[in-house]
Write an enzyme that holds these catalytic residues in place. Structure first.
Site, PDB file in Angstrom:
ATOM      1  N   CYS A 180      32.522  21.126  31.713  1.00  0.00           N
ATOM      2  CA  CYS A 180      33.065  21.116  33.079  1.00  0.00           C
ATOM      3  C   CYS A 180      34.549  20.767  33.120  1.00  0.00           C
ATOM      4  CB  CYS A 180      32.262  20.167  33.964  1.00  0.00           C
ATOM      5  SG  CYS A 180      32.514  18.438  33.514  1.00  0.00           S
TER       6      CYS A 180
ATOM      7  N   ASP B  47       1.164  10.247   3.734  1.00  0.00           N
ATOM      8  CA  ASP B  47       1.812  11.191   4.638  1.00  0.00           C
ATOM      9  C   ASP B  47       0.765  12.144   5.199  1.00  0.00           C
ATOM     10  OD1 ASP B  47       4.635  13.461   4.332  1.00  0.00           O
ATOM     11  OD2 ASP B  47       3.777  12.427   6.031  1.00  0.00           O
TER      12      ASP B  47
ATOM     13  N   CYS C  64      28.168  17.206  36.173  1.00  0.00           N
ATOM     14  CA  CYS C  64      28.551  18.167  35.123  1.00  0.00           C
ATOM     15  C   CYS C  64      27.367  19.097  34.866  1.00  0.00           C
ATOM     16  CB  CYS C  64      28.925  17.411  33.854  1.00  0.00           C
ATOM     17  SG  CYS C  64      28.979  18.421  32.369  1.00  0.00           S
TER      18      CYS C  64
ATOM     19  N   LYS D 251       2.358   4.530   1.445  1.00  0.00           N
ATOM     20  CA  LYS D 251       2.435   5.065   2.807  1.00  0.00           C
ATOM     21  C   LYS D 251       2.005   6.523   2.729  1.00  0.00           C
ATOM     22  CE  LYS D 251       5.179   5.159   6.967  1.00  0.00           C
ATOM     23  NZ  LYS D 251       4.854   6.495   7.421  1.00  0.00           N
TER      24      LYS D 251
ATOM     25  N   TYR E  42      -6.785   2.042   6.221  1.00  0.00           N
ATOM     26  CA  TYR E  42      -5.874   0.952   5.884  1.00  0.00           C
ATOM     27  C   TYR E  42      -5.858  -0.189   6.891  1.00  0.00           C
ATOM     28  CZ  TYR E  42      -3.054   3.990   8.876  1.00  0.00           C
ATOM     29  OH  TYR E  42      -2.614   4.800   9.887  1.00  0.00           O
TER      30      TYR E  42
ATOM     31  N   CYS F 155      31.250  12.375  29.345  1.00  0.00           N
ATOM     32  CA  CYS F 155      31.852  13.148  30.428  1.00  0.00           C
ATOM     33  C   CYS F 155      31.666  12.338  31.710  1.00  0.00           C
ATOM     34  CB  CYS F 155      31.138  14.501  30.529  1.00  0.00           C
ATOM     35  SG  CYS F 155      31.434  15.346  32.067  1.00  0.00           S
TER      36      CYS F 155
ATOM     37  N   LYS G 182      10.679   3.337   2.859  1.00  0.00           N
ATOM     38  CA  LYS G 182      10.587   4.779   2.665  1.00  0.00           C
ATOM     39  C   LYS G 182      11.172   5.211   1.319  1.00  0.00           C
ATOM     40  CE  LYS G 182       9.583   7.303   5.570  1.00  0.00           C
ATOM     41  NZ  LYS G 182       9.382   7.807   6.904  1.00  0.00           N
TER      42      LYS G 182
ATOM     43  N   CYS H   7      35.742  17.511  28.859  1.00  0.00           N
ATOM     44  CA  CYS H   7      34.359  17.948  28.642  1.00  0.00           C
ATOM     45  C   CYS H   7      34.357  19.446  28.352  1.00  0.00           C
ATOM     46  CB  CYS H   7      33.514  17.645  29.876  1.00  0.00           C
ATOM     47  SG  CYS H   7      31.881  18.391  29.804  1.00  0.00           S
TER      48      CYS H   7
ATOM     49  N   GLU I 241       0.848  -1.196   0.000  1.00  0.00           N
ATOM     50  CA  GLU I 241       0.000   0.000   0.000  1.00  0.00           C
ATOM     51  C   GLU I 241       0.884   1.248   0.000  1.00  0.00           C
ATOM     52  OE1 GLU I 241      -2.793  -2.235   3.342  1.00  0.00           O
ATOM     53  OE2 GLU I 241      -2.297  -0.126   3.618  1.00  0.00           O
TER      54      GLU I 241
HETATM   55  S1  IVH Z   1      -0.383   0.380   8.864  1.00  0.00           S
HETATM   56  C1  IVH Z   1       0.627  -1.696  12.687  1.00  0.00           C
HETATM   57  N1  IVH Z   1      -0.697   1.389   6.475  1.00  0.00           N
HETATM   58  O1  IVH Z   1       2.399   5.194   8.990  1.00  0.00           O
HETATM   59  C2  IVH Z   1       0.448  -1.084  11.361  1.00  0.00           C
HETATM   60  N2  IVH Z   1       0.166   2.805   8.159  1.00  0.00           N
HETATM   61  O2  IVH Z   1       4.783   4.497  10.741  1.00  0.00           O
HETATM   62  C3  IVH Z   1       0.585   0.390  11.392  1.00  0.00           C
HETATM   63  N3  IVH Z   1       0.621   5.086   7.442  1.00  0.00           N
HETATM   64  O3  IVH Z   1       1.021   5.577  12.182  1.00  0.00           O
HETATM   65  C4  IVH Z   1      -0.082   1.182  10.395  1.00  0.00           C
HETATM   66  N4  IVH Z   1      -0.020   4.833   5.358  1.00  0.00           N
HETATM   67  O4  IVH Z   1      -0.023   6.867  10.279  1.00  0.00           O
HETATM   68  C5  IVH Z   1      -0.291   1.627   7.737  1.00  0.00           C
HETATM   69  N5  IVH Z   1      -1.033   2.158   4.326  1.00  0.00           N
HETATM   70  C6  IVH Z   1      -0.652   2.384   5.562  1.00  0.00           C
HETATM   71  C7  IVH Z   1      -0.185   3.648   5.976  1.00  0.00           C
HETATM   72  C8  IVH Z   1       0.222   3.814   7.297  1.00  0.00           C
HETATM   73  C9  IVH Z   1       0.457   5.685   6.265  1.00  0.00           C
HETATM   74  C10 IVH Z   1       1.158   5.733   8.647  1.00  0.00           C
HETATM   75  C11 IVH Z   1       0.305   5.587   9.878  1.00  0.00           C
HETATM   76  C12 IVH Z   1       1.186   4.982  10.930  1.00  0.00           C
HETATM   77  C13 IVH Z   1       2.540   5.236  10.376  1.00  0.00           C
HETATM   78  C14 IVH Z   1       3.470   4.139  10.832  1.00  0.00           C
END
Ligand code: IVH
Length: 675
Positions: A412, A117, A434, A115, A227, A429, A315, A409, A113
């Site tokens: 200190c 933002d 300190c 991700k 999701y 340190c 990512k 340090c 899926e």
């Molecule tokens: S699944 C346990 N699916 O990413 C599974 N998260 O770093 C957790 N996010 O807090 C979430 N798109 O806000 C999932 N297709 C997607 C997502 C997604 C964005 C975000 C979500 C989560 C964060 C995790």
């Protein structure tokens, strides 16, 4: 007459809901905006005159409710975890290897899926009606933002029932976003109205959800994709893909760029495809989420403290820019660790001015051959502190100078101790008192999430430590107005306010208190989990590493650090001083209310056999927290016998005495349900 009005209200509610769904979810409107607005206006008028014909899922609820004074907090039934990050193919292949190994099977299928933002939220539907919406918060507790979420047109206020039976409880998780064209329009209007513009769609979405007046939220072009699920009763899903399919048929917007049931080769291939698609999408995405498709496999894989083992976020490369390293300075942290920091010529990366970048440690500087005066590629990934990716060596002209870690340090002047941790060395340190460490510990102690002393900023802490007025946490509660007012840049009024908020902060929740102490590996989450388990500070101070490790979410490093902290006399002395100075620590996690409403309260309970999921002493502690009385001898007065493996003779005796028997599974279930 009234019957007819009622009928009309119902008809308008039904039709407007359908039109809203066609417009906002299917992107396929059947009537014009004006017609929709006219119908809505009519319904608003009816409901204003006859509020009895309104309902929580009426489309009129989308225009906003009366403003709130503050948001309520609510615990998530199941913690909202985050995801581990992968940055390259190798990371994904390693993830896949772990999955294969843990499940002991090849041919794993994944659902991938985008991700998104945006801002994570959870929606709770009881018998198909949206009754509560909560932010992710810290994953355990979030803020209740139901009125704001109702204003999002693509969020169903009521689930569609055309294909699948509505479950009695459905918690749905998703991401609130703002699409690019909407974001542009929003900022344009703000500019015209001389308001500050938002840096990016995520900030705009977060800011809009944080409004106490949902009428303001209703003017923001928020959208959502779902999701996943939280707690669910009355329906089950075999696969992630099937879950998404079902959520779609309930009326939720589900992203269209999802690929269900693909193998690892296809996962690797899809990443590039999605990356290419990224710039063409109407919303911001920052990676690809890879999820094990089969939900029984997900359960088998389980979770770590903060993230599941069955999913990972791959990512996309974050925004990067080049700039000049003007200097390298050394900061001394809370625990005495020396961190070199690059001072940069300020540069705007994705809407944020960056002027510092962490260099982590000496080895990193050597490895990347970073010199003062170098041109560097800087990366700002999400909320993470900016980092230096690499040096642009072709820019070197011989004026660059190399960096030397100080031998003493910088604060200190004490000796520096070098220790090896994994592959890198840490400079620390050696002086526990300190000034720099003390300052950092105190800044943490008074900070918002800890004692939350209003007006106690970083500069004041520095000043007070320099003036020798603060030498320990306890000294915070010895501060006097007159002496404070004498300080430079302070004045009567600020001193007065500071003392007032210091006094107010003396009533502190146990979780904040634990967090404030700044114990290693003990952040907000750990502090909260600990205070959900122990009734009071005394119990926490007396606990053992083994008992702490029993808490789901507490690892061995935290358990050791906590026990180590409380075993040091200097720490307990300061805690006692604070209590003598009027600090009152209350456990707000285990409340009297909870104790008054659970199946263990005032019950005489005997434990027998070996419990599989926790030690005997931990089970006992938990039960006592619930108001139970634990005895060793079984009698006719015993209410329950809790049985682990090999229960021995007590089981038979309990059967003879007619005592109720509870096996471990039921025990754990009841315990969890009443936490
Ligand atoms: S699944 C346990 N699916 O990413 C599974 N998260 O770093 C957790 N996010 O807090 C979430 N798109 O806000 C999932 N297709 C997607 C997502 C997604 C964005 C975000 C979500 C989560 C964060 C995790």
């Amino acid at each position: 007459m009234n019957e007819q009005i009622k009928k009309e209200a119902l008809k308008l509610q039904k039709e407007l809901t359908e039109h809203s769904y066609n417009y906002h979810v299917l992107d396929d409107p059947e009537i014009s905006d004006i017609e929709y607005d006219m119908m809505l206006k009519k319904l608003i008028e009816i409901e204003e005159e006859f509020p009895e014909y309104s309902c929580p899922d009426s489309p009129t609820k989308r225009v906003g409710a009366p403003p709130l004074d503050s948001f309520n907090q609510a615990d998530h039934s199941i913690p909202m975890l985050s995801l581990d990050n992968a940055f390259n193919e190798n990371d994904i292949l390693n993830f896949h290897k772990r999955v294969v190994k843990n499940l002991n099977r090849e041919n794993i299928l994944y659902t991938i899926e985008p991700k998104l933002d945006g801002v994570a939220i959870e929606l709770k539907y009881e018998n198909g009606i949206l009754l509560q919406a909560v932010t992710r918060g810290d994953g355990i507790t979030g803020e209740v933002i139901t009125d704001n979420i109702r204003t999002i047109r693509s969020v169903p206020l009521k689930l569609n029932e055309n294909k699948i039976k509505i479950p009695s409880l459905l918690e749905v998780r998703g991401e609130v976003i703002i699409k690019h064209p909407d974001f542009k329009r929003l900022n344009k209007t703000r500019l015209e109205n001389k308001q500050n513009i938002f840096a990016n769609p995520r900030n705009a979405a977060a800011g809009s959800l944080r409004q106490l007046d949902s009428k303001i939220t209703s003017t923001r072009p928020l959208d959502i994709f779902v999701y996943g699920t939280g707690l669910v009763n009355g329906i089950s899903f075999q696969t992630q893909a099937q879950m998404l399919q079902n959520l779609k048929s309930f009326g939720f917007p589900v992203n269209t760029n999802i690929k269900p049931g693909v193998n690892i080769t296809q996962v690797l291939k899809s990443y590039k495809e999605l990356e290419n698609l990224r710039s063409t999408l109407a919303y911001e995405i920052d990676g690809m989420v890879v999820k094990v498709d089969d939900i029984s496999f997900q359960k088998q894989l389980g979770e770590k403290i903060k993230s599941p083992r069955w999913a990972i976020a791959w990512k996309f490369p974050a925004m990067e820019k080049t700039t000049i390293i003007d200097d390298i300075i050394v900061q001394v942290g809370r625990t005495g660790v020396l961190t070199p920091v690059a001072v940069l010529k300020p540069v705007n990366i994705a809407g944020v001015m960056v002027s510092r970048a962490t260099l982590h440690n000496e080895d990193e500087i050597k490895r990347k051959d970073i010199r003062i005066g170098d041109k560097a590629l800087v990366i700002r990934a999400g909320d993470v502190i900016p980092k230096i990716v690499k040096i642009i060596k072709s820019h070197r002209d011989g004026t660059q100078t190399s960096f030397q870690m100080p031998l003493k340090c910088p604060v200190c002047n004490s000796n520096i101790e070098k220790t090896k941790l994994d592959k890198s060395s840490i400079n620390k340190c050696v002086n526990a008192s300190c000034q720099a460490q003390l300052k950092e510990r105190l800044k943490h102690f008074v900070s918002k999430k800890a004692f939350d002393i209003d007006g106690f900023g970083k500069k004041i802490v520095d000043q007070l430590v320099d003036e020798n007025m603060l030498k320990s946490f306890a000294d915070v509660f010895l501060l006097e107005k007159e002496k404070l007012a004498d300080l430079e840049r302070m004045g009567q009024k600020s001193a007065d306010n500071l003392i007032k908020s210091m006094k107010k902060s003396k009533n502190v929740a146990l979780q904040r208190f634990i967090y404030a102490l700044g114990v290693d590996h003990t952040g907000e989450n750990a502090a909260k989990l600990i205070s959900k388990t122990y009734l009071n500070l005394n119990d926490v101070m007396k606990t053992t590493i083994e008992d702490l490790e029993e808490i789901h979410g507490i690892g061995s490093e935290t358990a050791q650090a906590v026990c180590n902290f409380f075993s040091l006399q200097e720490n307990t002395t300061i805690i006692n001083q604070m209590i003598e100075l009027g600090v009152v620590i209350t456990n707000t996690q285990i409340s009297e209310i909870k104790i008054s409403d659970n199946p263990f309260k005032n019950k005489r309970i005997v434990l027998t056999g070996t419990l599989q999921s926790m030690t005997r002493s931990f089970a006992k502690k938990q039960l006592e927290n619930f108001g139970a009385k634990i005895t060793s001898a079984l009698s006719s007065k015993t209410d329950f016998l809790i049985t682990g493996e090999n229960p021995g003779s007590k089981l038979e005796k309990a059967q003879n005495l007619g005592v109720d028997i509870m096996d471990e599974t039921i025990f754990i279930e009841l315990l969890e349900n009443h936490k």
